[in-house]
Design a protein around this motif. Structure first.
Motif, PDB file in Angstrom:
ATOM      1  N   ARG A  22       0.911  -1.180  -0.071  1.00 29.77           N
ATOM      2  CA  ARG A  22      -0.411  -0.165   0.108  1.00 29.77           C
ATOM      3  C   ARG A  22       0.576   1.214   0.135  1.00 29.77           C
ATOM      4  O   ARG A  22       2.277   1.212   0.204  1.00 29.77           O
ATOM      5  CB  ARG A  22      -0.740   0.233   1.257  1.00 29.77           C
ATOM      6  CG  ARG A  22      -2.125  -0.928   1.158  1.00 29.77           C
ATOM      7  CD  ARG A  22      -2.619  -1.241   2.689  1.00 29.77           C
ATOM      8  NE  ARG A  22      -3.796   0.059   2.314  1.00 29.77           N
ATOM      9  CZ  ARG A  22      -4.068   0.860   3.741  1.00 29.77           C
ATOM     10  NH1 ARG A  22      -3.975   0.390   4.425  1.00 29.77           N
ATOM     11  NH2 ARG A  22      -4.940   1.362   3.762  1.00 29.77           N
ATOM     12  N   ALA A  24       1.519   5.322   0.521  1.00 35.97           N
ATOM     13  CA  ALA A  24       0.752   7.313   0.790  1.00 35.97           C
ATOM     14  C   ALA A  24       1.317   7.452   1.177  1.00 35.97           C
ATOM     15  O   ALA A  24       2.917   7.890   0.867  1.00 35.97           O
ATOM     16  CB  ALA A  24       0.376   6.849   2.990  1.00 35.97           C
ATOM     17  N   ARG A  26       2.717  11.991   1.426  1.00 42.52           N
ATOM     18  CA  ARG A  26       2.774  13.301   1.964  1.00 42.52           C
ATOM     19  C   ARG A  26       3.529  14.145   1.002  1.00 42.52           C
ATOM     20  O   ARG A  26       4.342  13.609   0.462  1.00 42.52           O
ATOM     21  CB  ARG A  26       3.311  12.931   2.783  1.00 42.52           C
ATOM     22  CG  ARG A  26       3.116  11.549   3.518  1.00 42.52           C
ATOM     23  CD  ARG A  26       1.736  11.911   4.139  1.00 42.52           C
ATOM     24  NE  ARG A  26       1.276  13.503   4.747  1.00 42.52           N
ATOM     25  CZ  ARG A  26       0.019  13.644   4.970  1.00 42.52           C
ATOM     26  NH1 ARG A  26      -1.191  12.940   3.939  1.00 42.52           N
ATOM     27  NH2 ARG A  26      -0.183  14.679   5.160  1.00 42.52           N
ATOM     28  N   ALA A 128       2.036  10.411   9.704  1.00 40.07           N
ATOM     29  CA  ALA A 128       1.046  10.914   9.304  1.00 40.07           C
ATOM     30  C   ALA A 128       1.577  10.019   7.621  1.00 40.07           C
ATOM     31  O   ALA A 128      -0.082   8.918   7.954  1.00 40.07           O
ATOM     32  CB  ALA A 128       0.999  12.462   8.117  1.00 40.07           C
ATOM     33  N   ALA A 129       1.820   9.153   6.841  1.00 33.56           N
ATOM     34  CA  ALA A 129       2.279   7.949   6.013  1.00 33.56           C
ATOM     35  C   ALA A 129       1.728   6.916   7.016  1.00 33.56           C
ATOM     36  O   ALA A 129       0.802   5.662   6.286  1.00 33.56           O
ATOM     37  CB  ALA A 129       3.366   8.045   5.455  1.00 33.56           C
ATOM     38  N   ARG A 131       0.130   6.220  10.081  1.00 37.23           N
ATOM     39  CA  ARG A 131      -1.335   6.345  10.422  1.00 37.23           C
ATOM     40  C   ARG A 131      -2.176   5.725   9.450  1.00 37.23           C
ATOM     41  O   ARG A 131      -3.381   4.947   9.464  1.00 37.23           O
ATOM     42  CB  ARG A 131      -1.564   7.700  11.396  1.00 37.23           C
ATOM     43  CG  ARG A 131      -0.842   8.056  12.774  1.00 37.23           C
ATOM     44  CD  ARG A 131      -1.589   9.169  13.116  1.00 37.23           C
ATOM     45  NE  ARG A 131      -1.399  10.013  12.225  1.00 37.23           N
ATOM     46  CZ  ARG A 131      -0.501  11.307  12.640  1.00 37.23           C
ATOM     47  NH1 ARG A 131       1.211   9.970  13.305  1.00 37.23           N
ATOM     48  NH2 ARG A 131      -0.034  11.939  11.707  1.00 37.23           N
ATOM     49  N   ARG A 132      -1.904   6.302   8.257  1.00 35.79           N
ATOM     50  CA  ARG A 132      -2.550   6.272   6.641  1.00 35.79           C
ATOM     51  C   ARG A 132      -2.563   4.191   6.570  1.00 35.79           C
ATOM     52  O   ARG A 132      -3.507   4.247   5.865  1.00 35.79           O
ATOM     53  CB  ARG A 132      -2.317   6.989   5.623  1.00 35.79           C
ATOM     54  CG  ARG A 132      -3.506   6.646   5.270  1.00 35.79           C
ATOM     55  CD  ARG A 132      -3.269   7.893   4.019  1.00 35.79           C
ATOM     56  NE  ARG A 132      -3.916   7.422   2.253  1.00 35.79           N
ATOM     57  CZ  ARG A 132      -3.824   7.841   0.982  1.00 35.79           C
ATOM     58  NH1 ARG A 132      -3.074   8.843   1.126  1.00 35.79           N
ATOM     59  NH2 ARG A 132      -4.098   7.645   0.153  1.00 35.79           N
ATOM     60  N   PRO A 135      -3.660   1.700  10.234  1.00 37.63           N
ATOM     61  CA  PRO A 135      -4.410   2.461  10.951  1.00 37.63           C
ATOM     62  C   PRO A 135      -4.284   1.050  12.072  1.00 37.63           C
ATOM     63  O   PRO A 135      -5.246   1.555  13.562  1.00 37.63           O
ATOM     64  CB  PRO A 135      -5.437   2.165  10.180  1.00 37.63           C
ATOM     65  CG  PRO A 135      -5.408   1.857   9.049  1.00 37.63           C
ATOM     66  CD  PRO A 135      -3.800   1.099   8.820  1.00 37.63           C
ATOM     67  N   ALA A 140      -0.933   3.977  15.547  1.00 35.50           N
ATOM     68  CA  ALA A 140      -1.918   4.835  15.676  1.00 35.50           C
ATOM     69  C   ALA A 140      -2.182   5.825  16.789  1.00 35.50           C
ATOM     70  O   ALA A 140      -2.595   6.823  16.592  1.00 35.50           O
ATOM     71  CB  ALA A 140      -3.354   3.753  15.291  1.00 35.50           C
TER      72      ALA A 140
END
Length: 143
Positions: A22, A24, A26, A128-129, A131-132, A135, A140
Motif C-alpha cells: 500500500r 501513502a 505526503r 502521517a503516512a 497512520r494512514r 491504522p 496509530a
C-alpha cells in the motif's frame, strides 16, 4: 543508524514492496508498506509443522522482522543533499521501528521537497503516512 537486520537491501524486495504494498503520499515523501499476513513473511511451515526457509522471491521478501529501505533519487538534489536526506530519514525511522507490526516491509521514497525539509517535518510526514497505512497498529495512537 539502522541495524543491519532492519535494512531492506535486495532489489527484488524493494520491487515487491512497491508493487504489492500500500502507498501513502505526503508532501515530502512517499511510504510503501507491505505487511505480512502471519507476521513472518520469510518462513513457511512444512506439512510436519517444522519451519522451512522460503527461497522463492515471488512469495515475499525474506523477512523475519520489520525492514525498511530508502530511495533518494537525483531529483532530490546533489550527493550532499541526498545523503543528508537519507541520514535524516534513517534517524526518523529508527526511532519508530519498534512499533511497526512484525514482518512489515517499508520503502520510503524521498520527493524533491525533502531536500529543504527539517528532520521534524520529515518525521511528521512519515508519521502521517504510517497512520494512514497501518491504522490498526499500535502506532496509530502513539504519536
Amino acid at each position: 543508524m539502522l541495524p543491519a537486520a532492519a535494512r531492506l537491501t535486495r532489489s527484488q524486495d524493494f520491487g515487491l514492496v512497491v508493487r504489492r504494498g500500500r502507498r501513502a503520499g505526503r508532501p515530502r515523501l512517499v511510504v510503501h508498506a507491505l505487511t505480512s499476513p502471519h507476521g513472518d513473511a520469510g518462513a513457511r511451515s512444512t506439512p510436519d509443522g517444522a519451519s522451512a526457509e522460503n527461497t522463492t522471491s515471488t512469495a515475499g521478501p525474506t523477512l523475519d522482522t520489520s525492514k525498511v529501505g530508502f530511495v533518494v533519487s537525483k531529483a532530490v538534489g546533489n550527493s550532499v543533499v541526498r545523503h543528508r536526506v537519507s541520514r535524516r530519514l534513517r534517524h526518523v525511522v529508527r526511532d519508530r521501528l519498534a512499533v511497526l507490526p512484525e514482518g512489515t516491509s517499508l520503502v520510503v521514497r524521498a520527493l524533491p521537497a525533502a531536500a529543504g525539509a527539517t528532520s521534524d517535518e520529515l518525521a511528521r510526514d512519515f508519521d502521517a503516512a504510517l497512520r494512514r497505512l497501518l491504522p490498526s497498529s499500535r502506532f496509530a495512537g502513539d504519536r
